[in-house]
Design a protein around this motif. Structure first.
Motif, PDB file in Angstrom:
ATOM      1  N   THR A   1       0.846  -1.198   0.000  1.00 27.55           N
ATOM      2  CA  THR A   1       0.000   0.000   0.000  1.00 27.55           C
ATOM      3  C   THR A   1       0.876   1.240   0.000  1.00 27.55           C
ATOM      4  O   THR A   1       0.517   2.242  -0.608  1.00 27.55           O
ATOM      5  CB  THR A   1      -0.910   0.088   1.248  1.00 27.55           C
ATOM      6  OG1 THR A   1      -0.782  -1.089   1.984  1.00 27.55           O
ATOM      7  CG2 THR A   1      -2.330   0.359   0.866  1.00 27.55           C
ATOM      8  N   ALA A   2       2.021   1.163   0.680  1.00 20.53           N
ATOM      9  CA  ALA A   2       2.880   2.343   0.780  1.00 20.53           C
ATOM     10  C   ALA A   2       3.767   2.514  -0.446  1.00 20.53           C
ATOM     11  O   ALA A   2       4.732   3.258  -0.408  1.00 20.53           O
ATOM     12  CB  ALA A   2       3.727   2.265   2.038  1.00 20.53           C
ATOM     13  N   SER A   3       3.458   1.816  -1.521  1.00 20.01           N
ATOM     14  CA  SER A   3       4.173   2.096  -2.776  1.00 20.01           C
ATOM     15  C   SER A   3       3.201   2.001  -3.950  1.00 20.01           C
ATOM     16  O   SER A   3       2.266   2.790  -4.003  1.00 20.01           O
ATOM     17  CB  SER A   3       5.389   1.180  -2.929  1.00 20.01           C
ATOM     18  OG  SER A   3       5.033  -0.180  -2.920  1.00 20.01           O
TER      19      SER A   3
ATOM     20  N   PHE B   1     -13.001   0.181  10.582  1.00 14.97           N
ATOM     21  CA  PHE B   1     -11.717   0.867  10.414  1.00 14.97           C
ATOM     22  C   PHE B   1     -10.889   0.173   9.337  1.00 14.97           C
ATOM     23  O   PHE B   1     -10.786  -1.045   9.322  1.00 14.97           O
ATOM     24  CB  PHE B   1     -10.975   0.836  11.758  1.00 14.97           C
ATOM     25  CG  PHE B   1      -9.631   1.503  11.744  1.00 14.97           C
ATOM     26  CD1 PHE B   1      -9.526   2.864  11.535  1.00 14.97           C
ATOM     27  CD2 PHE B   1      -8.476   0.769  11.955  1.00 14.97           C
ATOM     28  CE1 PHE B   1      -8.289   3.490  11.538  1.00 14.97           C
ATOM     29  CE2 PHE B   1      -7.231   1.384  11.968  1.00 14.97           C
ATOM     30  CZ  PHE B   1      -7.140   2.745  11.755  1.00 14.97           C
ATOM     31  N   GLN B   2     -10.320   0.951   8.437  1.00 16.36           N
ATOM     32  CA  GLN B   2      -9.456   0.453   7.351  1.00 16.36           C
ATOM     33  C   GLN B   2     -10.198  -0.414   6.337  1.00 16.36           C
ATOM     34  O   GLN B   2      -9.568  -1.144   5.584  1.00 16.36           O
ATOM     35  CB  GLN B   2      -8.259  -0.330   7.897  1.00 16.36           C
ATOM     36  CG  GLN B   2      -7.271   0.548   8.658  1.00 16.36           C
ATOM     37  CD  GLN B   2      -6.060  -0.244   9.121  1.00 16.36           C
ATOM     38  OE1 GLN B   2      -6.195  -1.354   9.599  1.00 16.36           O
ATOM     39  NE2 GLN B   2      -4.873   0.338   8.990  1.00 16.36           N
TER      40      GLN B   2
ATOM     41  N   GLY C   1      -4.736  -0.709   4.339  1.00 13.50           N
ATOM     42  CA  GLY C   1      -4.098   0.235   5.247  1.00 13.50           C
ATOM     43  C   GLY C   1      -2.595   0.118   5.206  1.00 13.50           C
ATOM     44  O   GLY C   1      -2.046  -0.724   4.491  1.00 13.50           O
ATOM     45  N   PHE C   2      -1.956   0.954   5.982  1.00 18.62           N
ATOM     46  CA  PHE C   2      -0.501   0.881   6.068  1.00 18.62           C
ATOM     47  C   PHE C   2      -0.145  -0.099   7.189  1.00 18.62           C
ATOM     48  O   PHE C   2       0.313  -1.196   6.964  1.00 18.62           O
ATOM     49  CB  PHE C   2       0.083   2.263   6.324  1.00 18.62           C
ATOM     50  CG  PHE C   2       1.566   2.227   6.562  1.00 18.62           C
ATOM     51  CD1 PHE C   2       2.426   1.796   5.562  1.00 18.62           C
ATOM     52  CD2 PHE C   2       2.107   2.608   7.776  1.00 18.62           C
ATOM     53  CE1 PHE C   2       3.799   1.742   5.778  1.00 18.62           C
ATOM     54  CE2 PHE C   2       3.481   2.564   7.997  1.00 18.62           C
ATOM     55  CZ  PHE C   2       4.328   2.127   6.991  1.00 18.62           C
TER      56      PHE C   2
ATOM     57  N   MET D   1      -0.855   2.439  -3.981  1.00 16.75           N
ATOM     58  CA  MET D   1      -1.519   3.719  -3.705  1.00 16.75           C
ATOM     59  C   MET D   1      -1.114   4.789  -4.723  1.00 16.75           C
ATOM     60  O   MET D   1      -1.336   5.975  -4.509  1.00 16.75           O
ATOM     61  CB  MET D   1      -1.181   4.192  -2.291  1.00 16.75           C
ATOM     62  CG  MET D   1      -2.106   3.628  -1.232  1.00 16.75           C
ATOM     63  SD  MET D   1      -3.757   4.363  -1.343  1.00 16.75           S
ATOM     64  CE  MET D   1      -4.721   3.114  -0.520  1.00 16.75           C
ATOM     65  N   LEU D   2      -0.500   4.360  -5.813  1.00 16.62           N
ATOM     66  CA  LEU D   2      -0.061   5.341  -6.811  1.00 16.62           C
ATOM     67  C   LEU D   2      -0.834   5.206  -8.116  1.00 16.62           C
ATOM     68  O   LEU D   2      -0.398   5.664  -9.161  1.00 16.62           O
ATOM     69  CB  LEU D   2       1.444   5.172  -7.079  1.00 16.62           C
ATOM     70  CG  LEU D   2       2.368   5.514  -5.898  1.00 16.62           C
ATOM     71  CD1 LEU D   2       3.806   5.146  -6.224  1.00 16.62           C
ATOM     72  CD2 LEU D   2       2.277   6.995  -5.548  1.00 16.62           C
ATOM     73  N   GLY D   3      -1.988   4.540  -8.051  1.00 13.62           N
ATOM     74  CA  GLY D   3      -2.767   4.351  -9.257  1.00 13.62           C
ATOM     75  C   GLY D   3      -3.415   5.641  -9.735  1.00 13.62           C
ATOM     76  O   GLY D   3      -3.551   6.602  -8.984  1.00 13.62           O
TER      77      GLY D   3
ATOM     78  N   TYR E   1     -14.520   2.760   4.369  1.00 10.79           N
ATOM     79  CA  TYR E   1     -13.875   3.768   5.224  1.00 10.79           C
ATOM     80  C   TYR E   1     -12.844   4.563   4.419  1.00 10.79           C
ATOM     81  O   TYR E   1     -12.733   5.782   4.540  1.00 10.79           O
ATOM     82  CB  TYR E   1     -13.224   3.010   6.383  1.00 10.79           C
ATOM     83  CG  TYR E   1     -12.348   3.784   7.330  1.00 10.79           C
ATOM     84  CD1 TYR E   1     -12.865   4.288   8.525  1.00 10.79           C
ATOM     85  CD2 TYR E   1     -10.998   3.966   7.070  1.00 10.79           C
ATOM     86  CE1 TYR E   1     -12.049   4.953   9.423  1.00 10.79           C
ATOM     87  CE2 TYR E   1     -10.174   4.629   7.960  1.00 10.79           C
ATOM     88  CZ  TYR E   1     -10.709   5.121   9.131  1.00 10.79           C
ATOM     89  OH  TYR E   1      -9.899   5.777  10.023  1.00 10.79           O
TER      90      TYR E   1
ATOM     91  N   MET F   1      -9.343   8.035  -0.017  1.00 13.21           N
ATOM     92  CA  MET F   1      -8.194   7.276  -0.491  1.00 13.21           C
ATOM     93  C   MET F   1      -8.499   6.347  -1.659  1.00 13.21           C
ATOM     94  O   MET F   1      -7.588   5.863  -2.321  1.00 13.21           O
ATOM     95  CB  MET F   1      -7.582   6.458   0.665  1.00 13.21           C
ATOM     96  CG  MET F   1      -6.820   7.311   1.643  1.00 13.21           C
ATOM     97  SD  MET F   1      -5.411   8.100   0.843  1.00 13.21           S
ATOM     98  CE  MET F   1      -5.495   9.705   1.619  1.00 13.21           C
TER      99      MET F   1
ATOM    100  N   HIS G   1     -12.695   8.520   3.406  1.00 12.51           N
ATOM    101  CA  HIS G   1     -11.536   9.361   3.713  1.00 12.51           C
ATOM    102  C   HIS G   1     -10.735   9.761   2.484  1.00 12.51           C
ATOM    103  O   HIS G   1      -9.609  10.243   2.599  1.00 12.51           O
ATOM    104  CB  HIS G   1     -10.655   8.667   4.748  1.00 12.51           C
ATOM    105  CG  HIS G   1     -11.255   8.699   6.113  1.00 12.51           C
ATOM    106  ND1 HIS G   1     -12.072   7.698   6.583  1.00 12.51           N
ATOM    107  CD2 HIS G   1     -11.213   9.630   7.080  1.00 12.51           C
ATOM    108  CE1 HIS G   1     -12.490   8.012   7.792  1.00 12.51           C
ATOM    109  NE2 HIS G   1     -11.983   9.181   8.122  1.00 12.51           N
TER     110      HIS G   1
END
Lengths: 337, 319
Positions: A209-211, A247-248, A228-229, A214-216, A252, A258, A256
């Motif tokens: 997710t942290a690469s 949550f997540q 989530g992270f 989440m860059l789509g 959700y 995302m 938010h």
């Protein structure tokens, strides 16, 4: 049946005739506890009919569900070093890999293919959570990079089905370095102006997710998917509080900001197809028209640089458009490359 | 006199050094020569013990040194190496996150952008900087500042020192993963050189977000990990107490990472770790950063960016 079938040892025969159906004919809905006949769930794209719970989908099945008539060409991957750290936790890493391969029939956690979606060429890659939690190691990272570059080469949209617990601990820093490596490939897609669609499936967390996940250009999530992270357990341990309901979860994240849309698996293929065709329309138009037609004919503000031999194509967006940027590479230099 | 913090494996050294202190205080009352000789002898002994211990630190011991409370942090490096420093704050969307420090200043005669994790050095500052664990705002600030540096052609120096990005409800709500991904993305995209120096702990994605650089330097006793040894142990053995095993098996030291081609340069530390001679480590770190920056003089922005892409794409392909 011919004579050879009778001669071949049963173990090898088992390998050839892999079971298509899991051991238990019934599955329990993780949400409601309801028991459902597996065949019904399978026919329903692994969505439990009553509760609409989306079960995890294997890589092969997922690719088949996307491509026309379930047909695709597997994208060959460069070999990576096996077990570079000679790692062992409770088990040797090489043994874990062997088990995962036997269990899933996959080489590693990512399977990528090239095929058509409603007639248009697309490259799609799937992370299979069954293969060591879909973890991102060198092989998986290489699969993402290679398949993204394949999309650039073939000028097709790229669809990613993400599912992962994060980095593969057993490969240490070589695993972590897949975050920047895959991000480089995302930038290549972006430079080539090809749509990059991410489908976040249950669960997608950690370094994935942290690469690239989440860059789509568009983030689609399957209903109820955990995204989530940090994993919920880690957060609970850190803050020593119970986490709020939902949550997540996909909904959700939508709330938010995302993800763009939460899409039921039954509508997923159609949504992807629609997005691909919308984002590729100008390029398709341009391809159909004579190549010497001025590009301005299709563009208001930006010029799509899609002609393969155009040396300007590789210039980064910003450097080309922003007069404030220093050190614009000279056109000769770009052409020489 | 500063009270020194000793790590558990430094116990023999601690004993020697406290004995030296005792003798020295005695010397004040009684001016006999024998005490002076004894002090000299003990000092030599302590020095040898320190040298021997630090010459063969295990990965777990290095982890402890990397986290040493007296170890110089980002702000110390900025203070020592950067003139005319102007701190810049805020991501312009939500908040200021002091876990990541940013600002512009002059380093060895050239104007640069500095970003870095700051852990804080006492309870109050540790809380203020959230122990160097950034939230999405921190990474978004980093992105904002990197873009600023790019626009003005300023090289970027980043000091890496974090256990990882902060795992909390708010951080998740505001898109921790996305913020980290965008920051890595930005590191890879900018057309100015980025030099990263791991000064303590390079922890996971929270480190990668500002350490995806043209050159990655590491202090001799710093570590860079896919997950903190504690986190990895709880994933692999379901027991965070096995952090030592995780540290040993995961190849987290500067030496191992250099051998694998993941980092570019190791900066040797004073005997006993960076905290034992701050002036020396600052000077050396400054020299090495300057040397790394010089490599990019005369390169075009696109060449710099491409070099970064090629470097990461090649990583791990030849092991």
């Amino acid at each position: 049946m011919n004579w050879i079938n009778n001669v071949v040892r049963p173990k090898i025969r088992d390998f050839w005739h892999k079971r298509e159906v899991p051991e238990n004919l019934w599955v329990k809905c993780p949400e409601t506890g309801q028991m459902v006949f597996y065949k019904d769930v399978e026919a329903n794209q692994l969505v439990i009919p009553g509760s609409n719970y989306h079960l995890r989908m294997g890589a092969e099945a997922r690719l088949k569900s996307v491509f026309d008539e379930g047909k695709f060409e597997k994208i060959g991957l460069p070999e990576v070093p096996l077990d570079p750290l000679k790692f062992r936790d409770e088990k040797r890493y090489v043994d874990r890999l062997k088990d995962a391969k036997a269990k899933t029939g996959l080489e590693d956690a990512v399977l990528a293919g090239l095929g058509t979606l409603d007639g248009q060429d697309v490259v799609a890659a799937v992370q299979d959570f069954a293969f060591m939690g879909g973890s991102l190691g060198m092989a998986a990272g290489e699969a993402i990079v290679t398949s993204m570059l394949k999309a650039v080469e073939k000028e097709t949209p790229y669809i990613l089905f993400a599912a992962s617990g994060g980095a593969r601990m057993q490969e240490g820093m070589l695993s972590l370095m897949q975050m920047p490596r895959t991000t480089v490939a995302v930038q290549k897609l972006r430079e080539a102006r090809l749509p990059y669609l991410v489908v976040l499936t249950h669960p997608t967390t950690g370094g994935v997710t942290a690469s690239y996940a989440m860059l789509g250009d568009v983030h689609i999530a399957e209903p109820g998917a955990l995204i989530g992270f940090a994993g919920p357990r880690v957060i609970e341990q850190t803050i020593r509080e119970k986490l709020p309901d939902g949550f997540q979860r996909a909904e959700y994240l939508l709330e938010h900001g995302m993800v763009d849309i939460v899409v039921h698996r039954h509508q997923l293929r159609e949504t992807l197809s629609r997005l691909c065709s919308l984002f590729m329309e100008r390029r398709e138009l341009k391809r159909r028209v004579e190549p010497d037609v001025p590009a301005e004919a299709f563009s208001a503000s930006e010029t799509p640089r899609i002609v393969v031999d155009n040396p300007a194509r590789d210039l980064p967006q910003q450097a080309a458009n922003d007069p404030g940027t220093i050190a614009l590479p000279s056109p000769e230099k770009a052409a020489a490359e | 006199m500063m009270i020194r913090t000793y790590l558990d494996f430094e116990k023999p050294i601690a004993e020697l050094e406290s004995k030296i202190e005792d003798l020295k205080s005695l010397k004040g009352d009684d001016n006999s020569v024998s005490i002076g000789d004894e002090v000299k002898l003990l000092e030599d002994k302590a020095k040898t013990a320190l040298q021997e211990t630090y010459a063969k630190l295990t990965p777990w011991q290095k982890t402890q040194v990397a986290r040493h409370p007296d170890r110089p942090h980002c702000l110390d490096y900025i203070k020592a190496l950067v003139e005319d420093f102007v701190p810049l704050a805020g991501d312009r969307y939500y908040a200021e996150d002091m876990a990541i420090i940013g600002g512009v200043g002059r380093f060895r005669g050239r104007s640069v952008l500095i970003i870095g994790h700051e852990k804080g050095s006492d309870t109050q500052t540790r809380l203020k900087h959230n122990f160097g664990m950034a939230r999405p705002e921190g990474y978004r600030k980093a992105v904002r500042l990197m873009k600023l540096a790019e626009r003005f052609g300023m090289p970027i120096i980043s000091f890496v020192d974090t256990a990882g990005a902060y795992p909390g409800i708010g951080a998740e709500e505001r898109g921790q993963a996305e913020a980290i991904a965008r920051s890595t993305d930005c590191c890879l995209g900018v057309t100015v050189p980025i030099i990263a120096l791991v000064i303590g702990e390079g922890g996971s994605g929270g480190a990668v977000a500002i350490a995806t650089a043209n050159k990655v330097l590491m202090l001799e006793h710093s570590i860079y990990t896919v997950a903190s040894p504690e986190a990895a142990a709880s994933i692999l053995w379901h027991d965070s107490a096995r952090a030592q095993d995780a540290a040993t098996n995961m190849k987290i030291t500067a030496q191992d990472l250099s051998a694998m081609g993941i980092i570019d340069t190791i900066i040797s530390e004073p005997v006993g770790g960076a905290h034992r001679d701050r002036t020396a480590i600052m000077r050396l770190a400054g020299n090495m950063l300057e040397r790394a920056l010089r490599e990019f003089d005369g390169m075009s922005g696109e060449e710099i960016r491409r070099a970064r892409h090629d470097k990461f794409l090649a990583m791990g392909r030849t092991l």
